[in-house]
Motif scaffolding. Sequence first.
Motif, short mmCIF file in Angstrom:
data_model
loop_
_atom_site.label_atom_id
_atom_site.label_comp_id
_atom_site.label_asym_id
_atom_site.label_seq_id
_atom_site.Cartn_x
_atom_site.Cartn_y
_atom_site.Cartn_z
N ALA A 188 0.81 -1.22 0.00
CA ALA A 188 0.00 0.00 0.00
C ALA A 188 0.84 1.26 0.00
N VAL A 189 2.06 1.17 0.54
CA VAL A 189 2.90 2.37 0.62
C VAL A 189 4.07 2.34 -0.36
N GLY A 190 4.08 1.35 -1.27
CA GLY A 190 5.07 1.37 -2.34
C GLY A 190 6.23 0.42 -2.22
N PHE A 191 6.22 -0.48 -1.22
CA PHE A 191 7.29 -1.47 -1.10
C PHE A 191 6.85 -2.75 -1.81
N ASN A 192 7.66 -3.25 -2.73
CA ASN A 192 7.35 -4.49 -3.44
C ASN A 192 7.76 -5.72 -2.67
N ASP A 193 8.65 -5.55 -1.70
CA ASP A 193 9.19 -6.69 -0.95
C ASP A 193 8.93 -6.46 0.53
N THR A 194 8.26 -7.41 1.16
CA THR A 194 7.90 -7.27 2.58
C THR A 194 9.13 -7.27 3.47
N SER A 195 10.12 -8.08 3.15
CA SER A 195 11.35 -8.13 3.95
C SER A 195 12.08 -6.79 3.91
N HIS A 196 12.10 -6.18 2.73
CA HIS A 196 12.73 -4.86 2.59
C HIS A 196 11.96 -3.82 3.40
N PHE A 197 10.64 -3.91 3.37
CA PHE A 197 9.80 -2.99 4.14
C PHE A 197 10.11 -3.12 5.64
N ILE A 198 10.17 -4.35 6.15
CA ILE A 198 10.43 -4.58 7.58
C ILE A 198 11.80 -4.05 7.97
N ALA A 199 12.80 -4.35 7.15
CA ALA A 199 14.17 -3.91 7.46
C ALA A 199 14.27 -2.39 7.43
#
Length: 275
Positions: free
Chosen positions: A244-255
């Motif tokens: 929803a906020v533009g991150f394609n990768d969940t792991s990248h978002f979390i990090a």
Amino acid sequence: MNGEKKRYTFLSVGKPLPLFIESVGYNPREEDFARPEGYPYYHWLQTVKGEGVFTYGGQEYLLTPGKGILLTPFTPHSYYANEGDWSTLYITFGGDVTEAIMNSLEINFSSMYIESAELAFSKTIEKILDTVKKDNELSRLDSSEYLYHFLILLKKYNQFRNKGSQNVDRMRSIVQWLKTMYSENIGLREIADYAQMSPQYLTSLFKAAFNVSPYAFLINIRIREAKKLLYASSELSLKEVAEAVGFNDTSHFIATFKKIEGITPNKYRHLFNKL
């Protein structure tokens, strides 16, 4: 500068120069002054050490080291040491062509300046102090030359400051675009394409305006919006929040979230659910 007070004043002997110094000096312990009628010459006062409070035009300015104020003739003002000793450099000047020079350089107004390594106002005044020790006709000519160089530095300062303001205005539309497009699959290349400039040039202008790169600005917007979603809805998965906020990768978002906020998205959500 050492701790010795220095002051040189120049009497009108013979024909005055078209641009001349009326007084110049260094004061290791600046005194309090109140001049409701102003000073009859252009007046520059700059902090070397300590700090002082300078008032003119109904405003107070804190003069910390490296900051100076230029006043036009007859500008009412006052100043005093803020705490402890306040060391200053000063110069007053005038002459038949002074107003014309100030107008042509577009610096004929009272204003505060901040020196830098590239624009070291104090170094020029120190050169003038060294020159006037000679007390001869050549020293008068040399000091007038240094004074003109000093005025050129003030002109350059205003050019840099105006350029910085223009950068902010130019980057403002990009900021607004990022605030509406943060959820899209965009990065530095797409931002540069929108701005119609190279990524390198865009980054340099953006950093000059906001002290942060455009991509870092985008990431901060995304994390800010993710925090809103984490707080507002406990039903969305981290994958859904990330997308929803533009991150394609969940792991990248979390990090990225943990790097900026110091905790994971789940921990952040948990803290709010406990409230």
